[in-house]
Design a protein around this motif. Structure first.
Motif, short mmCIF file in Angstrom:
data_model
loop_
_atom_site.label_atom_id
_atom_site.label_comp_id
_atom_site.label_asym_id
_atom_site.label_seq_id
_atom_site.Cartn_x
_atom_site.Cartn_y
_atom_site.Cartn_z
N UNK A 195 -1.63 -1.95 -17.43
CA UNK A 195 -1.72 -2.24 -16.50
C UNK A 195 -1.45 -0.60 -15.07
N UNK A 196 -2.12 -0.04 -14.35
CA UNK A 196 -2.08 0.85 -13.88
C UNK A 196 -0.81 0.67 -12.93
N UNK A 197 -0.08 1.29 -13.41
CA UNK A 197 1.53 1.54 -12.22
C UNK A 197 1.21 2.96 -11.00
N UNK A 198 0.67 3.86 -11.89
CA UNK A 198 -0.06 4.31 -10.31
C UNK A 198 -0.48 5.28 -10.52
N UNK A 199 -1.24 5.76 -10.11
CA UNK A 199 -2.73 6.11 -9.46
C UNK A 199 -2.68 7.60 -8.84
N UNK A 200 -2.30 8.76 -8.67
CA UNK A 200 -2.21 9.43 -7.52
C UNK A 200 -3.17 10.66 -7.69
N UNK A 201 -3.65 10.64 -6.91
CA UNK A 201 -5.17 11.91 -6.25
C UNK A 201 -3.99 13.41 -6.42
N UNK A 202 -4.67 14.40 -6.93
CA UNK A 202 -3.65 15.33 -6.41
C UNK A 202 -3.84 15.46 -4.78
N UNK A 203 -3.26 16.41 -4.54
CA UNK A 203 -3.33 16.45 -2.62
C UNK A 203 -1.80 17.18 -2.33
N UNK A 204 -1.28 16.81 -1.12
CA UNK A 204 -0.26 17.71 -0.66
C UNK A 204 1.23 16.48 -0.46
N UNK A 205 2.69 17.22 -0.79
CA UNK A 205 3.26 16.47 -0.85
C UNK A 205 3.66 15.46 -0.30
N UNK A 206 2.97 15.38 0.72
CA UNK A 206 3.06 14.11 1.64
C UNK A 206 2.22 13.25 1.33
N UNK A 207 1.51 13.00 0.83
CA UNK A 207 0.47 12.72 0.56
C UNK A 207 0.98 12.13 -0.99
N UNK A 208 1.58 12.94 -2.08
CA UNK A 208 2.21 12.05 -3.26
C UNK A 208 2.98 11.39 -2.58
N UNK A 209 4.73 12.03 -2.07
CA UNK A 209 5.36 10.80 -1.49
C UNK A 209 4.91 9.02 -0.97
N UNK A 210 3.80 8.79 -0.08
CA UNK A 210 3.31 7.95 -0.01
C UNK A 210 2.16 7.95 -1.09
N UNK A 211 2.11 8.53 -2.04
CA UNK A 211 1.50 7.97 -3.39
C UNK A 211 2.63 6.84 -4.71
N UNK A 212 3.43 7.81 -4.34
CA UNK A 212 4.66 6.85 -4.93
C UNK A 212 4.80 5.63 -4.82
N UNK A 213 5.15 6.25 -3.26
CA UNK A 213 6.55 4.56 -2.92
C UNK A 213 5.73 4.27 -1.93
N UNK A 214 4.50 4.68 -1.18
CA UNK A 214 3.84 3.31 -0.11
C UNK A 214 3.56 4.03 0.84
N UNK A 215 2.25 4.15 1.39
CA UNK A 215 1.60 4.16 2.67
C UNK A 215 2.94 4.09 4.19
#
Ligand code: ADP
Ligand code: MG
Length: 600
Positions: A195-215
């Motif tokens: 099962x895919x737990x994380x799928x993080x596109x490249x981006x800026x720090x804020x996008x990454x934080x949202x990717x990890x912890x939710x929008x």
């Protein structure tokens, strides 16, 4: 006498080193991910099976290795990252000691496949317990893949020391998140058991934080940025109203390396000062850049502590920068935290009738310890508990008390109790009076109710008019899966709704009317907090977490009926005298105690 000193074989030396570097599957994940980052990859995949016990694999599209380097990479002190001692003072990579791969290979079955971008053929090496099993040319994609199987196969002590799968998985997720947050310019993904737990596109720090912890982190954060000769700071800090009771979202990265620093954490906490309710921690994600020569780089690879040359200045800068950011974004200290804290303020059920007081005629044969068979077991144990209150006194005296209590409650009805400063309930009894702390009392009542509900799988759920979907941080989603059964038994009606999202159709009846998202989030929050501090079983932990979340707070005014209800419910509990965490909730004062105070 013969000479007795021998050099340890490499495999033994490596195994000893491994004990320091690789403590659990998550440590191997950290090393492999960091190597992939150092290799300049722009896409890194982590594949995990059974929380790392079966498989850990990291696949990157970085520089790859030549055939010779592939073989060399498993040697101890084999590194491409430093060449001379001086380089130690200018390290910009994650690794430098050349220990990780040798260590992992000493205690696992490893398969390496690697290829330089400009060569057509790659290399495959299979190594088990430091022993090369095979080395051959292979076709593979450019970059490197390390597959680690049967970790600790030859170190039973370590293997037995591993925690449960959910715990080990959480450690892996922690490491993954740290590396992913430090490198938003790299795409990351993580799979666990397909099962895919994380799928993080490249981006800026804020996008990454949202990717990890939710929008929903989008509006929870305030940017922080400062450039000083000593240190550059960039990142985000959480709005105070989103501060948590558990730690977990506090991230410092120094030169892109995750570190823990109680000292710097204190600086941030100080910046928030009175903005935070007691015992809560703000989230922060702060990237600090310093000259590598100004920090002590001779740190152990697995340690996350760091030493600054000028610690005090860093502290002062950090504190004022965070303070400034909070100020700029108009986060004024007038926010009403009481309001925030009692977000889910559940009134005591008012439709519930008074529990009838036991009617006892004065009867010389009356035995207060004999429980009558009543249709309502709560009522029966209620009486028992009342009786326990007077256990020390003479039986005759007890009879009196019960009789009087009866008269009292009929004569004065609801006005028998009195609330003091919206915190304590004073309740007269024949021999004196009781003082009951309202929050602890209600916590006890709810705690026992939830434990019961989970044990009997019988709970009341309030179906929601408008089901909601809640996006959770991946780690919390894993937790929800782990606790699915128990959460359901509490009265939540929820189902998985796509990746890291749950749909909530119903919530526990006790929480009727509250915000389902906040409720679930706080429940997990409390659960994690209990987890870090106490050794509780799942049910007890969840019951505590729910009780703490839903109990009436100190400061809440209660009506006479609510007080009376609460007292009845409290004494129907198995352990009415203390809150779930052991705090006392009932204190008895006798008339003698009082009389003494009025003696000359
Ligand atoms: P260190 O990272 O401290 O140098 P390691 O044992 O982790 O030590 O790795 C040894 C060497 O193997 C690295 O210095 C690097 O040259 C090479 N290496 C490891 N992983 C990779 C990778 N994913 N891609 C390319 N080279 C790698
Ligand atoms: Mg390394």
């Amino acid at each position: 006498m013969p000479d007795i000193i021998q050099l340890l074989p490499d495999s033994v030396a490596n195994q000893i080193a491994a004990g320091e570097v690789i403590q659990r599957p998550a440590s191997a994940v950290k090393e492999l991910l960091e190597n992939a980052v150092d290799a300049g990859a722009s896409d890194i995949k982590l594949i995990v099976k059974d929380a790392g016990k079966t498989l850990l694999q990291v696949i990157d599209n970085g520089c790859g290795m030549s055939e010779t380097d592939a073989r060399m990479s498993f040697e101890r002190h084999a590194t491409s990252k430093i060449k001379k001692a001086d380089d130690l003072f200018n390290i910009r990579t994650k690794g430098f000691r050349g220990e990780a791969l040798a260590s992992i290979a000493a205690i696992a079955h490893v398969e390496l496949k690697t290829r330089h971008h400009d060569s057509e053929i790659g290399t495959q090496i299979i190594i088990e317990g430091s022993e090369i099993k095979s080395q051959q040319a292979c076709s593979c994609s450019a970059g490197t893949s390390f597959a680690v199987k049967n970790l600790f196969f030859n170190v039973p002590a370590r293997r037995n020391f591993l925690k449960t799968e959910p715990v080990e998985l959480r450690h892996i997720i922690d490491e993954f998140q740290r590396v992913a947050l430090a490198h938003p310019e790299i795409a990351f993904s993580m799979h666990h058991n397909n099962a895919e737990v994380f799928h993080l596109e490249k981006g800026n720090s804020k996008q990454r934080i949202m990717g990890v912890f939710g929008a929903n982190y989008n509006n929870r954060l305030v940017p922080v940025e400062e450039d000083t000769p000593i240190i550059k700071i960039k990142g985000f800090t959480g709005k105070p109203e989103f501060a948590r009771k558990t730690r977990g979202e506090q991230f410092f990265f120094i030169n892109r390396r995750f570190i823990k620093s109680p000292y710097l954490h204190h600086a941030i906490q100080a910046a928030y000062q009175e903005l935070l309710p007691a015992d809560s921690f703000p989230s922060y994600f702060l990237m600090l850049e310093v000259d590598p020569s100004s920090i002590d780089i001779n740190i152990h690879p697995t340690k996350t502590e760091i030493k600054f040359e000028d610690e005090k200045s860093v502290y002062a800068i950090l504190r004022s920068v965070v303070k400034k950011s909070l100020g700029q974004y108009n986060i004024s200290p007038t926010i009403d935290f009481n309001q925030e804290m009692s977000l889910v303020d559940i009134p005591l059920k008012s439709d519930k009738k008074f529990i009838e007081q036991p009617t006892i005629k004065v009867n010389p044969d009356f035995n207060p310890f004999k429980t009558e068979k009543k249709s309502n077991p709560a009522e029966a144990s209620n009486k028992e508990n009342w009786q326990k209150l007077f256990i020390k006194e003479e039986a005759k005296e007890e009879q009196q008390v019960f009789q009087n209590w009866d008269e009292n409650s009929t004569a004065q009805g609801e006005s028998g109790c009195f609330q003091l400063h919206n915190k304590y309930i004073l309740s007269p009894i024949k021999s004196g009076f009781l003082i009951i702390e309202q929050q602890g009392a209600h916590e006890r009542v709810l705690f026992e109710r939830f434990v019961n509900a989970m044990e009997k799988h019988r709970s009341a759920s309030q179906q929601m008019l408008f089901p909601v979907t809640i996006e959770l941080p991946a780690a919390d989603m894993e937790l929800v899966k782990e606790l699915k059964e128990e959460i359901h038994a509490l009265g939540f009606d929820l189902s998985e709704f796509g990746k890291n999202t749950v749909a909530v159709q119903g919530i526990p009846a006790e929480a009727a009317g509250s915000d389902a998202a906040a409720l679930l989030e706080h429940l997990l929050e409390n659960y994690k907090e209990n987890l870090s501090e106490l050794k509780l079983n799942k049910k007890e932990n969840l019951a505590r977490a729910m009780a703490r979340e839903l109990c009436i707070r100190q400061g809440k005014a209660l009506s006479a009926a609510e007080m009376s209800n609460l007292i009845d419910e409290l004494f129907a509990c198995n352990m009415p005298y203390s809150a779930p965490n052991g705090r006392p909730v009932v204190s008895t004062y006798t008339m003698e105690d009082l009389d003494k105070r009025f003696k000359k």
